[in-house]
Every structure is written in structure tokens, then in C-alpha cells.
Scaffold this motif. Structure first.
Motif, PDB file in Angstrom:
ATOM      1  N   ILE A 162      34.861   0.382   2.448  1.00 24.87           N
ATOM      2  CA  ILE A 162      35.813  -0.504   3.307  1.00 24.87           C
ATOM      3  C   ILE A 162      36.320   0.014   4.511  1.00 24.87           C
ATOM      4  CG2 ILE A 162      37.710  -2.117   3.402  1.00 24.87           C
ATOM      5  CD1 ILE A 162      36.919  -2.657   0.461  1.00 24.87           C
ATOM      6  N   ALA A 163      36.917   1.430   4.360  1.00 26.51           N
ATOM      7  CA  ALA A 163      37.412   2.256   5.342  1.00 26.51           C
ATOM      8  C   ALA A 163      36.605   2.640   6.577  1.00 26.51           C
ATOM      9  CB  ALA A 163      38.198   3.251   4.776  1.00 26.51           C
ATOM     10  N   ALA A 164      35.209   3.078   5.957  1.00 18.17           N
ATOM     11  CA  ALA A 164      34.202   3.143   6.967  1.00 18.17           C
ATOM     12  C   ALA A 164      33.848   1.946   8.010  1.00 18.17           C
ATOM     13  CB  ALA A 164      33.064   3.697   6.250  1.00 18.17           C
ATOM     14  N   TYR A 165      33.877   0.692   7.256  1.00 14.05           N
ATOM     15  CA  TYR A 165      33.423  -0.604   8.059  1.00 14.05           C
ATOM     16  C   TYR A 165      34.585  -0.736   8.967  1.00 14.05           C
ATOM     17  CZ  TYR A 165      32.582  -5.527   8.784  1.00 14.05           C
ATOM     18  OH  TYR A 165      32.514  -6.758   9.330  1.00 14.05           O
ATOM     19  N   GLY A 166      35.901  -0.464   8.840  1.00 14.06           N
ATOM     20  CA  GLY A 166      36.815  -0.902   9.801  1.00 14.06           C
ATOM     21  C   GLY A 166      37.208   0.321  10.524  1.00 14.06           C
ATOM     22  N   GLU A 167      36.218   1.468  10.573  1.00 15.50           N
ATOM     23  CA  GLU A 167      36.392   2.533  11.608  1.00 15.50           C
ATOM     24  C   GLU A 167      36.120   2.212  13.055  1.00 15.50           C
ATOM     25  OE1 GLU A 167      37.199   6.387  13.056  1.00 15.50           O
ATOM     26  OE2 GLU A 167      37.901   5.353  11.374  1.00 15.50           O
ATOM     27  N   ALA A 168      36.986   2.502  13.866  1.00 19.24           N
ATOM     28  CA  ALA A 168      36.794   2.299  15.395  1.00 19.24           C
ATOM     29  C   ALA A 168      35.826   3.206  15.801  1.00 19.24           C
ATOM     30  CB  ALA A 168      37.974   2.186  16.220  1.00 19.24           C
ATOM     31  N   ARG A 169      35.818   4.224  15.606  1.00 16.59           N
ATOM     32  CA  ARG A 169      35.087   5.517  16.076  1.00 16.59           C
ATOM     33  C   ARG A 169      33.800   5.862  14.976  1.00 16.59           C
ATOM     34  NH1 ARG A 169      38.022  10.769  17.928  1.00 16.59           N
ATOM     35  NH2 ARG A 169      35.713  11.269  18.273  1.00 16.59           N
ATOM     36  N   PHE A 170      33.352   4.840  14.546  1.00 15.97           N
ATOM     37  CA  PHE A 170      32.412   5.336  13.478  1.00 15.97           C
ATOM     38  C   PHE A 170      31.035   5.890  14.131  1.00 15.97           C
ATOM     39  CE2 PHE A 170      28.431   4.545  10.693  1.00 15.97           C
ATOM     40  CZ  PHE A 170      29.268   4.667   9.250  1.00 15.97           C
ATOM     41  N   ASP A 171      30.630   7.230  13.574  1.00 21.68           N
ATOM     42  CA  ASP A 171      29.457   7.771  14.055  1.00 21.68           C
ATOM     43  C   ASP A 171      28.682   8.090  12.823  1.00 21.68           C
ATOM     44  OD1 ASP A 171      28.554   9.534  16.833  1.00 21.68           O
ATOM     45  OD2 ASP A 171      27.858  10.502  14.869  1.00 21.68           O
ATOM     46  N   VAL A 172      27.484   7.700  12.897  1.00 23.69           N
ATOM     47  CA  VAL A 172      26.445   7.969  11.769  1.00 23.69           C
ATOM     48  C   VAL A 172      26.057   9.302  11.513  1.00 23.69           C
ATOM     49  CG1 VAL A 172      24.044   7.372  10.880  1.00 23.69           C
ATOM     50  CG2 VAL A 172      25.293   5.608  12.077  1.00 23.69           C
ATOM     51  N   TRP A 173      25.892  10.317  12.477  1.00 26.24           N
ATOM     52  CA  TRP A 173      25.899  11.425  12.408  1.00 26.24           C
ATOM     53  C   TRP A 173      27.137  12.318  11.999  1.00 26.24           C
ATOM     54  CZ3 TRP A 173      22.136  14.845  11.092  1.00 26.24           C
ATOM     55  CH2 TRP A 173      22.427  16.170  11.593  1.00 26.24           C
ATOM     56  N   GLY A 174      28.226  12.049  12.161  1.00 30.97           N
ATOM     57  CA  GLY A 174      29.383  12.655  11.684  1.00 30.97           C
ATOM     58  C   GLY A 174      29.597  12.319  10.456  1.00 30.97           C
ATOM     59  N   VAL A 175      29.467  10.893  10.020  1.00 34.24           N
ATOM     60  CA  VAL A 175      29.690  10.796   8.568  1.00 34.24           C
ATOM     61  C   VAL A 175      28.815  11.245   7.778  1.00 34.24           C
ATOM     62  CG1 VAL A 175      29.642   8.579   7.158  1.00 34.24           C
ATOM     63  CG2 VAL A 175      30.595   8.395   9.267  1.00 34.24           C
TER      64      VAL A 175
END
Length: 356
Positions: A162-175
Motif C-alpha cells: 500500500i505504501a508503494a502504491y501511494g509513493e509519489a516518486r515510485f521507480d521500478v529500478w530503485g525498488v
């Protein structure tokens, strides 16, 4: 003093001192951990110091730690390596090298994530550590599968999702980098139990760095030569700032000492609980000072994960208390058995004397 000369129910001076020292150790660890995380973010982030070379930064840390550890162990001889059992060549190859390899990859990927993700979101992703440790523990047969524990792990995972879903700066590579770092670190923690602790080998932070840091340095050297060295050669205008990187390495080295101090004087569980406090402080700092965007969905998700981690720590605490109680019961039974044997022997001796 209470009635009849009995001591008052207040805490004794020794207990108060012990509690205050525990808070001091926790405070030192939180401060150093906080400082290293923010400092690494400052160096690696393109919008701050703008030196996006995580392998190089980790290499500098390992070179600094190796040098200090070798001086303390070999030159000054202020710290003695383990002697029972001794660290043989076979033990080093079979135990320390795998742990060093995992540690190097964990640090590399964890530092790389700071280039792509906010400090607050990285701390939220790190809440998955109990999930990774439990899962890998089951894989290596160090943990027993329990439906209640798995439900707890799923609740933590749901909160992080849920926290990842709400992340404004979501970056697949960084995650992906941060999740890989969590997986490597969890595997390292499990292997420490299997390869070192189970064999009776206990390493303090200096001897740990003395054995592990050079190993990490060598493992990181290969990807550094392939990935970052060619790029660094092209940026000839860059000159290593000895104050920035020296103070950063010193903070990282001091953090290792603080971990040993905290765990040695309190417990690993105390560090886990203190880690939760540190994560909330970092999230607040990231939002208020660094100006990272923290959404309400972020906080709701991390709040769910936080409750799962808190319950995990509670279960661990209850398990430790149960083990201590069982150990005390066994000791009491052994003492009682010993007393009965001594009494029986003395009775037999008295009978033989009377018959004589």
C-alpha cells in the motif's frame, strides 16, 4: 525504607543507571544510523552532492574499515581475534567469504537505491526485513512454519505494498535494488546463525570488519572496474573530497561499533524496536527537511506494516521470556536434584559410620 525496615518499592540506583545507559546506547545508535543514511543520500543523490557512484562509495567504506581493523588487531593488538574455536583458513573460506559476498551486495544495492528513491520510501521498504528473514529462515530450516507467523508476514507485506502504491516518486529500478538489498541482508543474517553462531564463533565489530571488510572490498572490486571505473575516468574534473568521504567513512565505521554496543549491552530485540523509532524519525526528516513527498497513502500503508513489525517484535519478546523461564526452571530442577543427591550421600555416609 518501608514499614518494618523493608526497602521501598522504588527502583534501585543500579537499575535506574542500567536503564539510563540503555537509553544512551539506543540514542547513540539511532543518531549514527540516521547520520549514515542521510549522509549517503546526500552524497549519492543527483540533486545534492551529485556523486552517483554507489560501488565506489561502498569501496571507500570497506577500505577505511579494513585499515582501521587491521591496525587495531595486527599493529596495536588492542583486539584479539577469536581463539576458541580459532579462525582457520577452512572456516574462513566456508563461512566468512559467503557472508562477506552477501554483505557487499547488500551494501551495493542499498546505496544504489538512494539515487532513485526517497529516504522515507526506502525506510518503508526496509520494513520487509522480518518477512525476508522469516522466509529465508524457513528455506534454510532455521525457522518453523506457523500459520500465525505467516499471517503476520502477509500483513507487513500488504502494508508495504500500500505504501508503494501511494509513493509519489515510485521507480521500478530503485525498488528492485532495495528489495534485492533486503534479500541479500536477510540471507546474510540467517547464514551468520548457521555458519558462525552455531559453531560457537562470536565476533565483535572490530574482528567482524577485520575478517569481512577486506572480503567485501575484493567482491566489490570486480563490478567497480567494469561498471564505475570507466565512467570515473571520463569525469577527470572530479577530485575526491577527503573531508566529505573521510567523515562519511568514519560515521559508517562508528555505526558498526554502535551496533555491537547496543546489542551487547541490551539485545538484538532492543535494536529492532529502536529501528522502528529511527524509521519514523527518518520519514519525518525526509518530509520536513529534505522536502520529499510523503502521501497519506504512504503513511497508511507504512502504519499497517508498522503494526505488523510491532507484533513481530512482541512475539519475539514473548519467546525470549519463555526461553528464559524454561532455562531458570531447568536450573532450579538441577539444583534441587543436586541437593537431593548430596543429602542422600550424606545419609549413606552417616549410616556406614554408625554400622562401623
Amino acid at each position: 525504607m518501608g514499614r518494618g525496615g523493608a526497602p521501598s518499592p522504588g527502583l534501585s540506583e543500579g537499575v535506574v543507571k542500567k536503564i539510563m545507559l540503555s537509553y544512551l546506547y539506543v540514542g547513540i545508535w539511532i543518531f549514527l544510523s540516521f547520520t549514515v543514511i542521510v549522509y549517503n543520500k546526500y552524497i549519492l543523490d543527483r540533486k545534492m552532492y551529485n556523486w552517483p557512484y554507489p560501488i565506489s562509495l561502498t569501496l571507500i567504506h570497506m577500505a577505511f574499515s579494513s585499515t582501521i581493523a587491521v591496525v587495531l588487531v595486527r599493529v596495536l593488538r588492542l583486539v584479539e581475534p577469536p581463539t576458541s574455536p580459532p579462525m582457520t583458513r577452512e572456516l574462513y573460506i566456508s563461512s566468512v567469504i559467503p557472508i562477506g559476498a552477501l554483505y557487499s551486495f547488500s551494501l551495493w544495492f542499498s546505496n544504489s537505491a538512494y539515487i532513485y528513491l526517497s529516504v522515507s520510501f526506502i525506510q518503508m521498504l526496509k520494513a520487509l526485513m522480518p518477512v525476508a528473514v522469516y522466509s529465508i529462515g524457513i528455506l534454510f530450516k532455521k525457522e518453523t512454519f506457523k500459520s500465525s507467523s505467516m499471517a503476520n508476514m502477509l500483513s507487513i507485506s500488504l502494508g508495504v505494498a500500500i505504501a508503494a502504491y501511494g509513493e509519489a516518486r515510485f521507480d521500478v529500478w530503485g525498488v528492485s535494488l532495495q528489495l534485492a538489498a533486503v534479500a541479500f541482508e536477510a540471507t546474510r543474517l540467517v547464514l551468520i546463525q548457521i555458519l558462525l553462531t552455531s559453531k560457537g564463533i562470536s565476533l565483535n565489530p572490530i574482528t567482524s570488519l577485520y575478517y569481512v571488510a577486506p572480503c567485501c572490498f575484493l567482491f566489490l572490486l570486480v563490478p567497480w572496474v567494469i561498471v564505475e571505473l570507466p565512467v570515473l575516468r571520463q569525469t577527470s574534473s572530479f577530485h575526491l573530497d577527503f573531508f566529505i568521504f573521510g567523515s562519511n567513512s568514519l560515521c559508517a565505521f562508528a555505526l558498526n561499533l554502535a551496533v555491537f554496543l547496543l546489542v551487547g549491552k541490551t539485545s538484538a530485540l532492543t535494536m529492532n524496536v529502536a529501528g522502528v523509532v529511527k524509521d519514523w524519525l527518518l520519514i519525518a526528516f525526509s518530509w520536513s527537511v529534505i522536502r520529499d513527498t510523503v502521501t497519506s497513502v504512504n503513511l497508511i500503508g507504512y502504519g499497517i506494516a508498522f503494526l505488523g513489525v510491532a507484533y513481530y517484535n512482541h512475539v519475539k519478546l514473548q519467546g525470549m521470556k519463555a526461553k528464559e523461564a524454561q532455562k531458570k526452571t531447568t536450573q532450579d530442577e538441577d539444583e534441587e536434584t543436586g541437593s537431593l543427591l548430596e543429602e542422600r550421600d550424606s545419609d549413606g555416609l552417616r549410616k556406614s559410620d554408625s554400622q562401623a
